[in-house]
Design an enzyme around this catalytic site. Structure first.
Site, PDB file in Angstrom:
ATOM      1  NE  ARG A  56      19.993-140.255  31.703  1.00 31.74           N
ATOM      2  CZ  ARG A  56      19.706-140.387  30.388  1.00 31.74           C
ATOM      3  NH1 ARG A  56      19.361-139.340  29.661  1.00 31.74           N
ATOM      4  NH2 ARG A  56      19.776-141.567  29.824  1.00 31.74           N
ATOM      5  CE1 TYR A 109      27.847-118.419  43.763  1.00 29.32           C
ATOM      6  CE2 TYR A 109      27.692-119.597  41.684  1.00 29.32           C
ATOM      7  CZ  TYR A 109      27.978-119.587  43.030  1.00 29.32           C
ATOM      8  OH  TYR A 109      28.388-120.730  43.642  1.00 29.32           O
ATOM      9  CG  ASP A 186      20.873-116.090  39.738  1.00 26.11           C
ATOM     10  OD1 ASP A 186      20.098-116.286  40.695  1.00 26.11           O
ATOM     11  OD2 ASP A 186      21.994-116.623  39.664  1.00 26.11           O
ATOM     12  CE  LYS A 211      23.968-120.979  47.114  1.00 27.79           C
ATOM     13  NZ  LYS A 211      24.308-120.084  46.010  1.00 27.79           N
TER      14      LYS A 211
HETATM   15  C1  LIG Z   1      24.815-120.300  44.734  1.00 22.29           C
HETATM   16  C2  LIG Z   1      24.419-119.495  43.566  1.00 22.29           C
HETATM   17  C3  LIG Z   1      24.387-120.070  42.287  1.00 22.29           C
HETATM   18  C4  LIG Z   1      24.861-121.481  42.007  1.00 22.29           C
HETATM   19  O1  LIG Z   1      23.998-122.423  42.561  1.00 22.29           O
HETATM   20  P1  LIG Z   1      24.451-123.916  43.050  1.00 22.29           P
HETATM   21  O2  LIG Z   1      23.189-124.490  43.553  1.00 22.29           O
HETATM   22  O3  LIG Z   1      25.514-123.730  44.090  1.00 22.29           O
HETATM   23  O4  LIG Z   1      24.986-124.625  41.843  1.00 22.29           O
HETATM   24  C5  LIG Z   1      23.943-119.279  41.241  1.00 22.29           C
HETATM   25  N1  LIG Z   1      23.559-117.993  41.431  1.00 22.29           N
HETATM   26  C6  LIG Z   1      23.601-117.412  42.647  1.00 22.29           C
HETATM   27  C7  LIG Z   1      23.179-115.995  42.794  1.00 22.29           C
HETATM   28  C8  LIG Z   1      24.031-118.141  43.751  1.00 22.29           C
HETATM   29  O5  LIG Z   1      24.074-117.553  44.951  1.00 22.29           O
END
Ligand SMILES: *Cc1c(COP(=O)(O)O)cnc(C)c1O
Length: 388
Positions: A56, A109, A186, A211
């Protein structure tokens, strides 16, 4: 690492994702890093920061993927991996001093916005939402004014998910720094191969690695790359204390996915642009949103700051929500599922989620273009649109 950091500074990120994060080239060493399924490590006395002690605190099996993402983003530090994109975003928000002001896209998001609203309701931060594609409005919000402090953190998402708005990255970073705010971007939709926000001067870059970086719809992970040593340390401390460290197995899947990031991105970006053009001619489609299109208000900025326009296309249907639900029920190549950035193409009507903002039209379908044959994808989508 088989090569020093300086070696990768000379290389393109599409080489880095293949070459970085490997064991030293000593006789008999494996080409791929080992994965250690151990929660704890032999340790006596006072352990040094560098030695593994407990998974961890820091999971050594995830270091190779952390190196790859840090180098691909042209960061001075390795990425810090988290158990999800949201855990990474939570750690990034924790960099805001208590009561500090967070300026973020009104159409970020929805999970990010939900977390920001919760922190604001708790009095942890003050929240201002802005149209991120309108630089003047963002600059005005950053400055604050009458009873409103300047921003502590500017959160940028570009392209936004799912409306695909484009922010002027370099201009907003400069404006935020002028008021003393730090800037987080992001970069989930663009990936480091599509744009490198740290080169705009951003302070941290954040990913949902679930993603495009993972790319196979088989893991949930997040990543943050920080420029300053102080932010890097805060993020690592946050991860350890909050227990947001991902598993070694997910780290293995992520590293394996990263190796083909360039191939996957090239293919899905090209197919997305082709499909966007074809969709513009389909009578059932009222509007096509993709930054590659001249009709997109952010096209010129996207062209200047991105390489490739991403693999996500959003469409609005003339027949409303019912037509969009019918399309999702009739495709056989496009999986009706949430998420994006996988090798398999997916679609969903975003407003089927009660939590999606009402600014997202009821008929909007988000298409995540995978790596299948583009004509097969078009044939399947156009027959579903014809029938919808
Ligand atoms: C999916 C997504 C997130 C969140 O990510 P998780 O891995 O589902 O927690 C944050 N920002 C964007 C742009 C996303 O598409």
């Amino acid at each position: 690492m088989a090569h020093p950091r300086s070696f990768f500074a000379e290389l393109s990120p599409d080489t880095t994702v293949v070459a970085a994060g490997r064991p030293d080239w000593n006789q008999g060493e494996p080409v791929n890093p080992p994965v250690l399924f151990s929660s704890t490590f032999i340790s006596r006395g006072v352990p040094s920061e560098a030695e593994p002690a407990y998974a961890r605190y820091d999971n050594p099996s995830n270091h190779p993927a952390e190196q790859v993402i840090g180098l691909a983003e042209a960061g001075p530090n390795d990425a810090v991996l988290f158990a999800s994109g949201m855990a990474a975003i939570d750690a990034a928000f924790a960099l805001i001093p208590p009561g500090g002001r967070l300026v973020m896209p009104a159409h970020a998001y929805n999970g990010t916005l939900g977390l920001a609203r919760q922190l604001a309701a708790q009095g942890r931060v003050r929240l201002s939402t802005v149209p991120i594609d309108q630089a003047d409005a963002v600059v005005a919000a950053l400055a604050g004014g009458e009873g409103c402090a300047p921003a502590a953190l500017l959160w940028i998402e570009t392209p936004t998910n799912p409306l695909l708005e484009i922010a002027d990255g370099p201009a907003l970073v400069e404006a935020a720094h002028q008021v003393g705010a730090i800037v987080a971007v992001d970069n989930t939709l663009a990936t480091p191969l599509g744009q490198r926000p740290l080169e705009w001067g951003a302070d941290i870059v954040v990913h949902s690695a679930s993603k495009c970086l993972g790319g196979h719809s088989d893991l949930i992970m997040g990543a943050v790359v920080a420029v300053s040593a102080e932010h890097d340390t805060s993020l690592r401390d946050f991860r350890r204390i909050h227990g947001a460290t991902p598993s070694a197995f997910d780290g293995f899947l992520l590293l394996r996915g990263l190796r083909t990031l360039a191939l996957r991105t090239e293919r899905s970006n090209a197919s997305a642009a082709t499909l966007a053009r074809r969709l513009e001619t389909h009578p059932a489609v009222e509007k096509v949103i993709h930054p590659s299109l001249a009709s997109h208000p952010g096209h010129a900025i996207a062209k200047a700051q991105m390489s490739g326009f991403g693999g996500v296309v959003s469409i609005e249907l003339a027949g409303g929500a019912a037509a969009a639900d019918a399309v999702a029920a009739q495709t056989r190549s496009w999986a009706p599922a949430t998420s994006l950035g996988g090798v398999e193409s997916m679609l969903e009507r975003r407003r089927r989620w009660p939590g999606e903002f009402t600014d997202v039209p009821e008929s909007l379908i988000r298409l995540s273009v995978g790596v299948e044959n583009v004509d097969d994808l078009w044939a399947d989508l156009s027959q579903a649109l014809d029938r919808g």
